[in-house]
Write an enzyme that holds these catalytic residues in place. Structure first.
Site, short mmCIF file in Angstrom:
data_model
loop_
_atom_site.label_atom_id
_atom_site.label_comp_id
_atom_site.label_asym_id
_atom_site.label_seq_id
_atom_site.Cartn_x
_atom_site.Cartn_y
_atom_site.Cartn_z
N HIS A 100 -29.20 -28.38 -30.75
CA HIS A 100 -28.08 -28.11 -29.82
C HIS A 100 -27.02 -29.21 -29.93
CE1 HIS A 100 -31.24 -26.05 -27.05
NE2 HIS A 100 -30.52 -25.10 -27.62
N LYS B 295 -36.57 -17.17 -15.38
CA LYS B 295 -37.23 -17.60 -16.62
C LYS B 295 -38.28 -18.70 -16.40
CE LYS B 295 -34.72 -17.04 -20.99
NZ LYS B 295 -33.91 -17.77 -21.97
N SER C 297 -36.07 -24.91 -28.11
CA SER C 297 -36.57 -25.51 -26.86
C SER C 297 -38.00 -25.05 -26.60
CB SER C 297 -35.67 -25.11 -25.69
OG SER C 297 -34.38 -25.62 -25.89
N ARG D 51 -29.71 -19.98 -36.34
CA ARG D 51 -30.72 -20.61 -37.19
C ARG D 51 -31.26 -19.62 -38.21
NH1 ARG D 51 -33.85 -22.38 -31.92
NH2 ARG D 51 -33.38 -20.18 -31.74
#
Ligand code: PNS
Length: 158
Positions: free
Chosen positions: A17, A41, A128, A90
């Protein structure tokens, strides 16, 4: 003035990030990192903890700021006078998800362009959720996230 937003959950911010933030900050006059406050979440860090970890990392980048948002990304972009949404890519798997979000955001408000930046290859495997997985089993976090974040993760887990 070219203003961009870089949205995400950032739970927590990773070196991948950070690389996108640094590179995007050179392309826009202002870059606003938007931390999604998404309680459904069940994140590891609260949105304010996530923002404070980001603030620490961007303190030497004068045209970058960070804010927590909830609701729609296009509304957050509008409130900040941004015309661009920056996203990092990515893998091909990222592309499918991001392509769908970009089209959805375009249909919600056609004023915004999503700009994709390819991740640096040395960060292409970092996410993450992988970081949290490694942390859970006491794996080595060096190189995945900034030092200050390693400390925060260890505090959280132990
Ligand atoms: O880091 P993430 O979790 O992949 O980021 C996802 C994020 C925050 C960019 C996305 O969930 C988002 O934009 N949420 C805000 C709500 C919204 O605008 N939804 C419509 C587009 S998906």
């Amino acid at each position: 003035m070219r203003i961009a937003v870089y949205p995400g959950s950032f739970d927590p911010i990773t070196n991948g990030h950070l690389d996108i933030i640094k590179r995007a900050s050179k392309l826009y006059d202002r870059l606003i990192v938007g931390v999604l406050d998404n309680s459904s979440k069940s994140p590891m860090f609260t949105s304010l903890e996530r923002k404070s970890m980001i603030d620490e990392q961007i303190k030497d980048l004068p045209n970058v700021s960070c804010d927590v948002f909830s609701g729609l990304l296009v509304d957050f972009a509008k409130q900040n006078g941004a015309s661009v949404i920056v996203k990092g890519l990515r893998t091909v798997a990222d592309f499918e998800y991001e392509f769908q979000m970009a089209l959805l955001n375009k249909s919600l408000n056609s004023d915004y362009e999503t700009m994709f930046m390819m991740t640096d290859s040395k960060y292409s495997y970092i996410s993450s959720s992988m970081v949290k997985e490694v942390a859970k089993y006491d794996g080595e976090l060096e190189g995945l996230v900034p030092q200050e974040v390693i400390i925060k993760i260890k505090d959280k887990i132990h």
